[in-house]
Design a protein around this motif. Structure first.
Motif, PDB file in Angstrom:
ATOM      1  N   GLU A 199      14.272  67.486  -3.927  1.00 47.13           N
ATOM      2  CA  GLU A 199      13.228  68.344  -4.486  1.00 47.13           C
ATOM      3  C   GLU A 199      13.160  68.254  -6.005  1.00 47.13           C
ATOM      4  OE1 GLU A 199      11.053  69.760  -2.733  1.00 47.13           O
ATOM      5  OE2 GLU A 199      11.978  69.647  -0.746  1.00 47.13           O
ATOM      6  N   LYS A 200      12.014  68.642  -6.541  1.00 43.83           N
ATOM      7  CA  LYS A 200      11.821  68.691  -7.995  1.00 43.83           C
ATOM      8  C   LYS A 200      12.910  69.574  -8.621  1.00 43.83           C
ATOM      9  CE  LYS A 200       7.945  69.473 -11.182  1.00 43.83           C
ATOM     10  NZ  LYS A 200       8.442  68.563 -12.179  1.00 43.83           N
ATOM     11  N   GLY A 201      13.415  69.149  -9.750  1.00 49.98           N
ATOM     12  CA  GLY A 201      14.533  69.890 -10.369  1.00 49.98           C
ATOM     13  C   GLY A 201      15.870  69.244 -10.070  1.00 49.98           C
ATOM     14  N   SER A 202      15.891  68.378  -9.042  1.00 44.80           N
ATOM     15  CA  SER A 202      17.107  67.632  -8.741  1.00 44.80           C
ATOM     16  C   SER A 202      16.869  66.143  -8.971  1.00 44.80           C
ATOM     17  CB  SER A 202      17.535  67.837  -7.282  1.00 44.80           C
ATOM     18  OG  SER A 202      18.184  69.073  -7.121  1.00 44.80           O
ATOM     19  N   TYR A 203      17.888  65.474  -9.435  1.00 46.04           N
ATOM     20  CA  TYR A 203      17.779  64.052  -9.795  1.00 46.04           C
ATOM     21  C   TYR A 203      19.043  63.340  -9.323  1.00 46.04           C
ATOM     22  CZ  TYR A 203      14.199  66.139 -12.621  1.00 46.04           C
ATOM     23  OH  TYR A 203      13.105  66.868 -13.006  1.00 46.04           O
ATOM     24  N   LEU A 204      18.902  62.053  -9.064  1.00 42.87           N
ATOM     25  CA  LEU A 204      20.062  61.277  -8.613  1.00 42.87           C
ATOM     26  C   LEU A 204      20.593  60.403  -9.748  1.00 42.87           C
ATOM     27  CD1 LEU A 204      18.860  60.088  -5.071  1.00 42.87           C
ATOM     28  CD2 LEU A 204      20.065  62.194  -5.699  1.00 42.87           C
ATOM     29  N   LEU A 205      21.919  60.337  -9.813  1.00 42.61           N
ATOM     30  CA  LEU A 205      22.612  59.409 -10.718  1.00 42.61           C
ATOM     31  C   LEU A 205      23.598  58.609  -9.869  1.00 42.61           C
ATOM     32  CD1 LEU A 205      23.756  61.752 -13.673  1.00 42.61           C
ATOM     33  CD2 LEU A 205      21.730  60.264 -13.605  1.00 42.61           C
ATOM     34  N   PRO A 206      23.935  57.401 -10.297  1.00 47.22           N
ATOM     35  CA  PRO A 206      25.015  56.701  -9.595  1.00 47.22           C
ATOM     36  C   PRO A 206      26.299  57.517  -9.704  1.00 47.22           C
ATOM     37  CG  PRO A 206      23.913  55.226 -11.176  1.00 47.22           C
ATOM     38  CD  PRO A 206      23.397  56.621 -11.432  1.00 47.22           C
ATOM     39  N   GLY A 207      27.155  57.433  -8.676  1.00 50.29           N
ATOM     40  CA  GLY A 207      28.485  58.033  -8.792  1.00 50.29           C
ATOM     41  C   GLY A 207      29.239  57.352  -9.924  1.00 50.29           C
ATOM     42  N   PHE A 208      30.167  58.087 -10.523  1.00 47.99           N
ATOM     43  CA  PHE A 208      30.904  57.545 -11.667  1.00 47.99           C
ATOM     44  C   PHE A 208      32.189  56.843 -11.202  1.00 47.99           C
ATOM     45  CE2 PHE A 208      29.108  61.130 -14.575  1.00 47.99           C
ATOM     46  CZ  PHE A 208      27.892  60.472 -14.643  1.00 47.99           C
ATOM     47  N   VAL A 209      32.650  55.930 -12.056  1.00 46.36           N
ATOM     48  CA  VAL A 209      33.863  55.153 -11.775  1.00 46.36           C
ATOM     49  C   VAL A 209      34.931  55.555 -12.792  1.00 46.36           C
ATOM     50  CG1 VAL A 209      34.829  52.830 -11.607  1.00 46.36           C
ATOM     51  CG2 VAL A 209      32.419  53.221 -10.995  1.00 46.36           C
ATOM     52  N   ASP A 210      36.016  56.157 -12.316  1.00 44.53           N
ATOM     53  CA  ASP A 210      37.136  56.476 -13.204  1.00 44.53           C
ATOM     54  C   ASP A 210      38.090  55.297 -13.201  1.00 44.53           C
ATOM     55  OD1 ASP A 210      39.307  57.498 -14.614  1.00 44.53           O
ATOM     56  OD2 ASP A 210      39.096  59.516 -13.774  1.00 44.53           O
ATOM     57  N   LEU A 211      38.130  54.583 -14.318  1.00 42.06           N
ATOM     58  CA  LEU A 211      38.906  53.332 -14.376  1.00 42.06           C
ATOM     59  C   LEU A 211      40.372  53.543 -14.705  1.00 42.06           C
ATOM     60  CD1 LEU A 211      37.042  50.374 -16.140  1.00 42.06           C
ATOM     61  CD2 LEU A 211      37.483  50.725 -13.720  1.00 42.06           C
ATOM     62  N   HIS A 212      40.765  54.790 -14.941  1.00 44.75           N
ATOM     63  CA  HIS A 212      42.193  54.998 -15.253  1.00 44.75           C
ATOM     64  C   HIS A 212      42.569  56.456 -15.078  1.00 44.75           C
ATOM     65  CE1 HIS A 212      46.126  54.264 -16.835  1.00 44.75           C
ATOM     66  NE2 HIS A 212      45.975  55.184 -17.770  1.00 44.75           N
ATOM     67  N   ILE A 213      43.343  56.733 -14.039  1.00 46.85           N
ATOM     68  CA  ILE A 213      43.795  58.112 -13.808  1.00 46.85           C
ATOM     69  C   ILE A 213      45.157  58.100 -13.107  1.00 46.85           C
ATOM     70  CG2 ILE A 213      42.158  58.140 -11.828  1.00 46.85           C
ATOM     71  CD1 ILE A 213      42.354  61.291 -12.119  1.00 46.85           C
ATOM     72  N   HIS A 214      46.046  58.973 -13.568  1.00 49.67           N
ATOM     73  CA  HIS A 214      47.356  59.137 -12.932  1.00 49.67           C
ATOM     74  C   HIS A 214      47.235  60.326 -11.974  1.00 49.67           C
ATOM     75  CE1 HIS A 214      49.455  56.537 -15.933  1.00 49.67           C
ATOM     76  NE2 HIS A 214      48.434  56.926 -16.688  1.00 49.67           N
ATOM     77  N   ALA A 215      47.101  60.043 -10.685  1.00 52.78           N
ATOM     78  CA  ALA A 215      46.856  61.124  -9.717  1.00 52.78           C
ATOM     79  C   ALA A 215      47.968  62.171  -9.755  1.00 52.78           C
ATOM     80  CB  ALA A 215      46.729  60.540  -8.311  1.00 52.78           C
ATOM     81  N   SER A 216      49.198  61.731  -9.908  1.00 57.50           N
ATOM     82  CA  SER A 216      50.322  62.679  -9.890  1.00 57.50           C
ATOM     83  C   SER A 216      50.269  63.626 -11.091  1.00 57.50           C
ATOM     84  CB  SER A 216      51.646  61.913  -9.913  1.00 57.50           C
ATOM     85  OG  SER A 216      51.724  61.137 -11.103  1.00 57.50           O
ATOM     86  N   GLN A 217      49.778  63.128 -12.213  1.00 58.79           N
ATOM     87  CA  GLN A 217      49.791  63.933 -13.438  1.00 58.79           C
ATOM     88  C   GLN A 217      48.748  65.045 -13.435  1.00 58.79           C
ATOM     89  OE1 GLN A 217      49.803  61.415 -16.964  1.00 58.79           O
ATOM     90  NE2 GLN A 217      51.216  59.959 -16.010  1.00 58.79           N
ATOM     91  N   TRP A 218      47.911  65.082 -12.390  1.00 59.40           N
ATOM     92  CA  TRP A 218      46.970  66.199 -12.234  1.00 59.40           C
ATOM     93  C   TRP A 218      47.728  67.527 -12.294  1.00 59.40           C
ATOM     94  CZ3 TRP A 218      42.615  68.108 -13.091  1.00 59.40           C
ATOM     95  CH2 TRP A 218      41.982  69.073 -12.300  1.00 59.40           C
TER      96      TRP A 218
END
Ligand code: GUN
Ligand code: FE
Length: 455
Positions: A65-84
């Motif tokens: 619907e109007k008011g909503s727009y699509l963007l490509p999903g983002f790519v996180d190229l570097h993350i330490h999952a444990s450090q969350w």
């Protein structure tokens, strides 16, 4: 008889180049069973009305619907999952002290699978809710917990590229947290690779094993050499940290008499599917080697503000042909949002260009031609990330995966400041990148599957 499993009628934004975005207004996005974009039908195409009529009344059809727009999903190229688990805390020390005092003791706890499950489920879910559809993760040294992270990505529908971390150098690791020796480090890595490759066979969006020497200081020559061989044997991605801070950069120069880039290349660790985090201190020769081998930089602008003692000259390296994407570097960076990281990338580049010491004359203060525009930061978040990983993701284009986020600009708790009915879509795009919060990210699809929804 339907050709497409889903058809979306929407207005969307995608990168055409580093400088330019493409606005796909009122297009029909036709998705096939594999979750790929089979076709984009534009209003000016001859069969637009026919395709619309064919799908409009079916349950394969969604009108954004109007008011909503699509963007490509983002790519996180570097993350330490444990450090969350330590995100937003403990950013008060220089890199090597931070690693020893906070980070290694935290990562050690991931020998406990129950703890790993708690943190890993939460980080994958949080990233999806922030529009991150693909992530290149460091796990920890633990093989089982690293496989668990890959499983959680597979279950939650995120495209996860996961590395069991290798760190076996007795001088730069703690006796409580290191691979016992080279042999176990390499055996565990090989078993990990095989397990994740097996899991990938039944995972629609794909999960990928990544060869992951933490960084040169924490690895022996033997493990670096062995990891280069394993990556080649199994044709995997490779990730590590590279020339991040004064300390890390000088440490490697002292050990090898050369920069990280050259040393990693000597161990067979630079190739098209290599992504190296930070890279702030690359020389021009280093950057040329990146471009030649197809290796990519994971630019982590928030983390760099704490640990890197400098701003990445992203514009210069991009102009030399180096692939660049963005990384959150949780928990060196505190934010799981790549929107926040894109904003910081733009701001940091402006500070590099203008300089930061007001006591200097303006023409001596900064480094000219360093700024990156918002469109370029968006490119790094999407198409640049995809190219860095050599995967067909990050663009709304035929032949690319349907990895998409729906941004609702009208959410009552996070309404964007839009007061003019006739705002230009290019201005709207800029407002979205600067102002979107997780509340605005209402639906997220990966490989055609809905993986997050606030509706
Ligand atoms: N260098 C080696 N390990 C790490 C890490 O966990 N975070 C950051 N920012 N740099 C590193
Ligand atoms: Fe890191």
């Amino acid at each position: 008889m339907t050709r497409y499993t889903q058809v979306f009628l929407a207005t969307a934004f995608t990168s055409r180049s580093k400088q330019d975005i493409e606005i796909l207004q009122d297009c029909l996005f036709c998705i096939n069973e594999q979750g790929m974009i089979a076709r984009i039908v534009r209003p000016e195409d001859l069969d637009y009305t026919a395709v619309l009529a064919e799908y409009e009344q079916t349950d394969h059809f969604q009108r954004i619907e109007k008011g909503s727009y699509l963007l490509p999903g983002f790519v996180d190229l570097h993350i330490h999952a444990s450090q969350w688990a330590q995100a937003g805390t403990a950013l008060d020390l220089p890199l090597n002290e931070w690693l020893n005092k906070y980070t290694f003791p935290l990562e050690e706890r991931f020998s406990d699978l129950a703890y790993a499950q708690l943190v890993y489920e939460d980080v994958v879910q949080t990233l999806l809710a922030n529009g991150t559809t693909t992530a290149l993760y460091f796990a920890t040294i633990h093989k089982e917990a690293s496989i668990l992270l890959a499983n959680i990505c597979a279950e939650k529908g995120q495209r996860g590229l996961v590395g069991k971390v290798v760190m076996d150098h007795p001088d730069e690791t703690s006796p409580h947290y290191r691979d016992m020796n080279v042999q176990t480090a390499l055996e565990d890595t090989e078993e990990f690779i095989l397990a994740v490759k097996e899991l990938s066979k039944t995972t629609k969006q794909g999960v990928y094993p990544v060869v992951t020497p933490r960084f040169i200081p924490s690895c022996t020559d033997e493990s670096l050499h062995g990891l280069g061989e394993l990556a080649q044997k199994y044709d995997t991605h490779i990730q590590s940290h590279c020339s991040e801070s004064d300390w890390a950069h000088k440490h490697v120069q002292k050990r090898f008499g050369k920069n990280d880039t050259q040393a990693l290349n000597d161990f067979g660790l630079l190739q098209d599917k290599t992504v190296l985090a930070h890279c702030n201190f690359l020389s021009d020769e280093d950057a040329a080697l990146f471009a030649e081998t197809g290796s990519a930089i994971a630019h982590c602008p928030i983390s760099n503000a704490y640990f890197a003692n400098s701003v990445l000259p992203a514009a210069r390296f991009a102009s030399m042909g180096v692939d660049i994407g963005l990384g959150s570097d949780i928990a060196g960076g505190f934010s799981p949002s790549l929107y926040d990281n894109a904003r910081q990338a733009v701001m940091s580049s402006r500070m590099l260009e203008d300089g930061v010491d007001p006591s200097l004359p303006a023409d001596e203060r900064g480094v000219s031609d360093s700024r990156i525009a918002l469109n370029e930061a968006f490119y790094y978040l999407t198409a640049g990330g995809g190219e860095s990983l050599s995967l067909p993701i990050g663009r709304l284009e035929e032949g690319y995966a349907w990895d998409v986020q729906r941004i609702n600009t009208l959410v009552p708790t996070a309404r964007l400041p839009l007061f003019d009915n006739e705002i230009e879509l290019t201005d709207l795009f800029q407002k979205m990148l600067y102002l979107v919060r997780p509340e605005n990210i209402q639906d997220v699809w990966v490989q055609g599957e809905l993986v997050h929804s606030r509706r």
